[in-house]
Enzyme design. Sequence first.
Site, mmCIF file in Angstrom:
data_model
loop_
_atom_site.group_PDB
_atom_site.id
_atom_site.type_symbol
_atom_site.label_atom_id
_atom_site.label_comp_id
_atom_site.label_asym_id
_atom_site.label_seq_id
_atom_site.Cartn_x
_atom_site.Cartn_y
_atom_site.Cartn_z
ATOM 1 N N ILE A 189 -7.670 0.221 10.140
ATOM 2 C CA ILE A 189 -8.776 1.180 10.167
ATOM 3 C C ILE A 189 -10.019 0.575 9.488
ATOM 4 C CG2 ILE A 189 -7.305 3.226 10.338
ATOM 5 C CD1 ILE A 189 -7.662 3.629 7.315
ATOM 6 N N PHE A 218 -5.629 5.440 -0.322
ATOM 7 C CA PHE A 218 -4.665 4.342 -0.290
ATOM 8 C C PHE A 218 -4.637 3.629 -1.633
ATOM 9 C CE2 PHE A 218 -5.542 4.719 4.245
ATOM 10 C CZ PHE A 218 -4.300 4.515 4.818
ATOM 11 N N PHE A 236 2.100 9.675 3.435
ATOM 12 C CA PHE A 236 2.437 9.539 4.856
ATOM 13 C C PHE A 236 2.998 8.166 5.195
ATOM 14 C CE2 PHE A 236 -2.167 8.770 4.535
ATOM 15 C CZ PHE A 236 -2.278 7.509 5.105
ATOM 16 N N ASP A 237 2.806 7.183 4.303
ATOM 17 C CA ASP A 237 3.343 5.843 4.581
ATOM 18 C C ASP A 237 3.289 5.003 3.318
ATOM 19 O OD1 ASP A 237 4.438 3.753 6.043
ATOM 20 O OD2 ASP A 237 2.555 3.145 6.955
ATOM 21 N N TYR A 266 -8.800 7.694 10.722
ATOM 22 C CA TYR A 266 -8.300 7.958 12.073
ATOM 23 C C TYR A 266 -9.145 8.976 12.830
ATOM 24 C CZ TYR A 266 -4.364 5.133 10.717
ATOM 25 O OH TYR A 266 -3.593 4.081 10.306
ATOM 26 N N TYR A 308 0.835 -1.193 0.000
ATOM 27 C CA TYR A 308 0.000 0.000 0.000
ATOM 28 C C TYR A 308 0.874 1.249 0.000
ATOM 29 C CZ TYR A 308 1.240 0.741 4.880
ATOM 30 O OH TYR A 308 1.949 0.960 6.036
#
Length: 183
Positions: free
Chosen positions: A65, A108, A45-46, A91, A34
């Site tokens: 999540i 994502f 962010f990731d 979140y 991902y």
Amino acid sequence: MGVEIKTDGPSAPSAAEGDGSTFPKKGDKLKMHYTGTLAKDGSKFDSSRDRGKPFEFTIGVGQVIKGWDEGVAKLSLGQRATLHITADYGYGAAGHPPVIPENADLVFDVEVLAINGKKGFYTQDEFDKYKSKLTEWRTKQLAKYEDGGDWAAKKDEKHGGKEGFAAWLEAEVEKNCSSVKVR
């Protein structure tokens, strides 16, 4: 509010079809790649891809999540898609400081690599090994046929002789090879 799945078009530029039949169920162990970005500005962010290590989790038990639990469950093995997740399925009001601000909608790019160990696709090297094992199986079956006996007689009856049996074996190898995705 929730999760929207994009499987084609400009909002899912890297989308790829899955097998269309193997979908994750609650309690299945998944291996995925991902990349997560903020919907408001596209900042990353990731990313498991950047780390070069797939992310593993159990679906439907709250390890991820809500947007993932619900969205990923609709993707089939090998599928790559884009999940657009609203803050309440991500979140929430708290965010995940410092990387995800409060009330942030998320995007994502996800790919289902494996479900309970079953892979969605194979590398060329893995495929070559698989095909080699199938070819070895075919060779052993033909050798067993040559030994004669009741087993060979049953194959003669079913396939109309040695040529029919050999053709069936070859077709089985091809069928199994063609069902494997290589990337």
